[in-house]
Structures are given as C-alpha cells and as structure tokens.
Design a protein around this motif. Structure first.
Motif, mmCIF file in Angstrom:
data_model
loop_
_atom_site.group_PDB
_atom_site.id
_atom_site.type_symbol
_atom_site.label_atom_id
_atom_site.label_comp_id
_atom_site.label_asym_id
_atom_site.label_seq_id
_atom_site.Cartn_x
_atom_site.Cartn_y
_atom_site.Cartn_z
ATOM 1 N N GLU A 156 50.064 39.871 39.613
ATOM 2 C CA GLU A 156 50.228 38.414 39.771
ATOM 3 C C GLU A 156 51.643 37.986 39.405
ATOM 4 O OE1 GLU A 156 45.751 36.590 39.261
ATOM 5 O OE2 GLU A 156 46.878 37.026 37.429
ATOM 6 N N VAL A 209 44.890 37.615 44.377
ATOM 7 C CA VAL A 209 43.585 38.248 44.553
ATOM 8 C C VAL A 209 42.957 37.728 45.847
ATOM 9 C CG1 VAL A 209 41.244 38.433 43.614
ATOM 10 C CG2 VAL A 209 43.219 38.588 42.078
ATOM 11 N N MET A 211 44.348 42.703 46.496
ATOM 12 C CA MET A 211 45.397 41.706 46.331
ATOM 13 C C MET A 211 46.338 41.814 47.526
ATOM 14 S SD MET A 211 46.202 41.972 42.234
ATOM 15 C CE MET A 211 46.803 40.287 42.108
ATOM 16 N N ILE A 224 45.607 43.369 37.197
ATOM 17 C CA ILE A 224 45.816 42.159 38.001
ATOM 18 C C ILE A 224 46.929 41.276 37.448
ATOM 19 C CG2 ILE A 224 44.707 39.978 38.684
ATOM 20 C CD1 ILE A 224 42.184 41.668 39.295
ATOM 21 N N THR A 264 41.224 45.958 37.757
ATOM 22 C CA THR A 264 41.159 44.592 37.224
ATOM 23 C C THR A 264 42.058 44.406 36.002
ATOM 24 O OG1 THR A 264 39.131 45.149 36.011
ATOM 25 C CG2 THR A 264 38.877 44.084 38.164
ATOM 26 N N LYS A 294 40.062 44.778 42.426
ATOM 27 C CA LYS A 294 40.061 43.665 43.367
ATOM 28 C C LYS A 294 41.212 43.900 44.331
ATOM 29 C CE LYS A 294 38.037 39.959 40.615
ATOM 30 N NZ LYS A 294 38.213 38.551 40.180
#
Length: 144
Positions: A118, A124, A139, A114, A111, A137
């Motif tokens: 991104e 996600v 992705m 992320i 996490t 998470k």
C-alpha cells in the motif's frame, strides 16, 4: 546497495537461495509449490538487491502477461527487512514494466505484507484467499 536484473546462473541462484530461505525454510512453503515452470522461462525477469559486499539481500520476479504485468516472489532475507531492499526490488520491477509498456501491475500479497505494498501505491482488489496455506489478497497498481 544495488538492484540487478539477473540472467546468469549465479544471479538466478542468488534469487533462488533467498526464496528458499524465506519461503521454504522460514514460512514452511512446500518446495513443489515454490518452484514452478516460470522459473525456467527466459521471459521471466528476476531481480536481486545486492549489498555493497555482494551479499544477495532481496529478490523478486516479473512476467509480462497479455493484459498486465505480474509481480511475484517478492522477499527479503531477515537481515534486509525494513532497510529498503523490498522497495528497491519493487522500484526496479516497475521501471522494467514501464520500459515494456506495461500500464497495470498485479500481485498476490500475503496479508501481513499488504501495508508494504500500500505504501508503494498498490490497492487491494480481492477477498482473502489461501496460497500455499498462507492468507493472501490480490493487489494492483496502475502505472503512469
């Protein structure tokens, strides 16, 4: 700095050394969770980003699965963080994916990482789950 797809014993050892330093030592991931059967397969592609002096800075692993490409074990040594090594590894993986006609990439991101993914266009696609006791998470990114 240059990213190389590593296939020889030294290159793979460089990748393993970085992963050991980051995941096992720094993040306290149990060695039996870090090392798996995919590390031994010829079909698993490993990349290492090297500094001009030959120092191995970052690494990542890529596997082609039937429905998508799996991005794994992305990590950079402390000395290489925020200096582009992780981005270069990801770019090399995406280039290889395109060369192998893979149109979708998936990864499990810690996490805390992320925002990094991104910025590279990953989205996600799952709730939080634990992997080696660390929140992650899933992705994914569609390649054009």
């Amino acid at each position: 700095m240059t990213v190389q797809q590593v296939t020889d014993k030294k290159g793979k050892q460089d990748a393993f050394d970085i992963r050991n330093e980051v995941f096992v030592v720094e993040q306290k991931v149990a060695p039996d969770l870090e090392w798996d059967e995919f590390d031994k397969l010829d079909s698993t592609i490993m990349f290492v980003d090297y500094d001009k002096d030959g120092t191995a800075l970052a690494t990542g692993r890529f596997r082609v699965l039937p429905e998508y490409g799996k991005v794994e074990r992305i990590c950079a040594r402390k000395i290489a963080r925020k200096k582009g090594s992780g981005r270069r590894i990801m770019e090399a993986i995406e280039k290889e994916a395109v060369a192998q006609n893979v149109s979708l990439l998936k990864l499990g991101a810690q996490t805390t990482a992320i925002p990094f993914y991104e910025k590279l266009g990953y989205e996600v696609c799952s709730d939080i789950f634990l992997d080696a006791g660390i929140e992650h998470k899933n992705m994914q990114k569609k390649l054009s």
